[in-house]
Design a protein around this motif. Structure first.
Motif, PDB file in Angstrom:
ATOM      1  N   LYS A 221       0.845  -1.198   0.000  1.00 55.31           N
ATOM      2  CA  LYS A 221       0.000   0.000   0.000  1.00 55.31           C
ATOM      3  C   LYS A 221       0.877   1.244   0.000  1.00 55.31           C
ATOM      4  O   LYS A 221       1.921   1.297   0.640  1.00 55.31           O
ATOM      5  N   THR A 222       0.432   2.234  -0.741  1.00 57.57           N
ATOM      6  CA  THR A 222       1.178   3.479  -0.883  1.00 57.57           C
ATOM      7  C   THR A 222       0.360   4.606  -0.273  1.00 57.57           C
ATOM      8  O   THR A 222      -0.773   4.845  -0.683  1.00 57.57           O
ATOM      9  N   MET A 223       0.946   5.281   0.701  1.00 61.09           N
ATOM     10  CA  MET A 223       0.277   6.373   1.393  1.00 61.09           C
ATOM     11  C   MET A 223       1.003   7.686   1.122  1.00 61.09           C
ATOM     12  O   MET A 223       2.230   7.708   0.982  1.00 61.09           O
ATOM     13  N   SER A 224       0.229   8.763   1.065  1.00 60.49           N
ATOM     14  CA  SER A 224       0.762  10.085   0.729  1.00 60.49           C
ATOM     15  C   SER A 224       0.865  10.944   1.988  1.00 60.49           C
ATOM     16  O   SER A 224      -0.139  11.166   2.671  1.00 60.49           O
TER      17      SER A 224
ATOM     18  N   ARG B 211       0.978  -0.697   9.916  1.00 58.44           N
ATOM     19  CA  ARG B 211       0.382   0.605  10.223  1.00 58.44           C
ATOM     20  C   ARG B 211       1.501   1.563  10.608  1.00 58.44           C
ATOM     21  O   ARG B 211       2.452   1.177  11.292  1.00 58.44           O
TER      22      ARG B 211
ATOM     23  N   MET C  97      -0.817  13.359   6.686  1.00 56.55           N
ATOM     24  CA  MET C  97      -1.195  12.848   5.374  1.00 56.55           C
ATOM     25  C   MET C  97      -1.649  13.986   4.463  1.00 56.55           C
ATOM     26  O   MET C  97      -2.164  15.004   4.933  1.00 56.55           O
TER      27      MET C  97
ATOM     28  N   ARG D  81      -7.164  14.127   1.312  1.00 54.10           N
ATOM     29  CA  ARG D  81      -7.686  13.269   0.240  1.00 54.10           C
ATOM     30  C   ARG D  81      -7.961  14.040  -1.055  1.00 54.10           C
ATOM     31  O   ARG D  81      -7.625  13.586  -2.137  1.00 54.10           O
TER      32      ARG D  81
ATOM     33  N   PRO E 197      -6.666   8.750  -4.881  1.00 53.24           N
ATOM     34  CA  PRO E 197      -6.796   7.753  -3.823  1.00 53.24           C
ATOM     35  C   PRO E 197      -7.435   6.467  -4.368  1.00 53.24           C
ATOM     36  O   PRO E 197      -8.329   6.514  -5.202  1.00 53.24           O
TER      37      PRO E 197
END
Length: 164
Positions: free
Chosen positions: A45-48, A65, A81, A84, A95
């Protein structure tokens, strides 16, 4: 279209056949694992995030996490973060399809050590119905990662899975 940019990137890299276009949604870890037929922890998973107001992508194992104290030790600030509604404009993917490939210039990518226990993983490929099958070495190369970090919790170091 983000998927087309990612697909084109992997075609040029000789890995076009690895891009999976899925009938089912792959927008969440659980959905992606079900659509692909692997364990959720193998989803990369890629989170910004924003670090000093610049976009940063963090790629982690599906069962990991972000641990706020670890994150702060590495990035010297609290995890924040990207909102969104600003993700696509900040990194180049919306997203549900955020991945570390074919991203906007100036976006830095880091890989979390939670991924190192797998032979292959499945990051998104630009939209919420796609993924790409990569070895960890291929992920590191094609993500143009700035490096490996240890900023997550909730995963176990042992017990890597057979490839799905």
């Amino acid at each position: 279209m983000s998927l087309e940019r990612v697909r084109q990137y992997f075609e040029q890299a000789g890995l076009g056949a690895r891009v999976l276009v899925l009938e089912q949604s792959s927008a969440t870890v659980e959905q992606a694992a079900q659509a692909i037929g692997c364990q959720p922890k193998q989803i990369a998973k890629t989170m910004s995030f924003l670090v000093d107001d610049a976009p940063v992508l963090l790629v982690t194992a599906g069962d990991a996490r972000v641990d706020n104290p670890k994150y702060k030790r590495v990035f010297h600030q609290k995890a924040k973060m990207v909102p969104r509604e600003q993700v696509e404009a900040s990194v180049g993917h919306a997203p549900g399809g955020v991945c570390p490939f074919a991203i906007l210039p100036g976006v830095t990518v880091y890989l979390d050590v939670s991924l190192k226990r797998f032979a292959q993983v499945y990051p998104a490929a630009g939209d919420g119905h796609s993924a790409v099958r990569l070895t960890i070495e291929e992920l590191e190369e094609h993500a143009n990662a700035a490096g490996w970090v240890d900023v997550c919790k909730g995963w176990q170091e042992t017990g890597g899975l057979a490839d799905c």
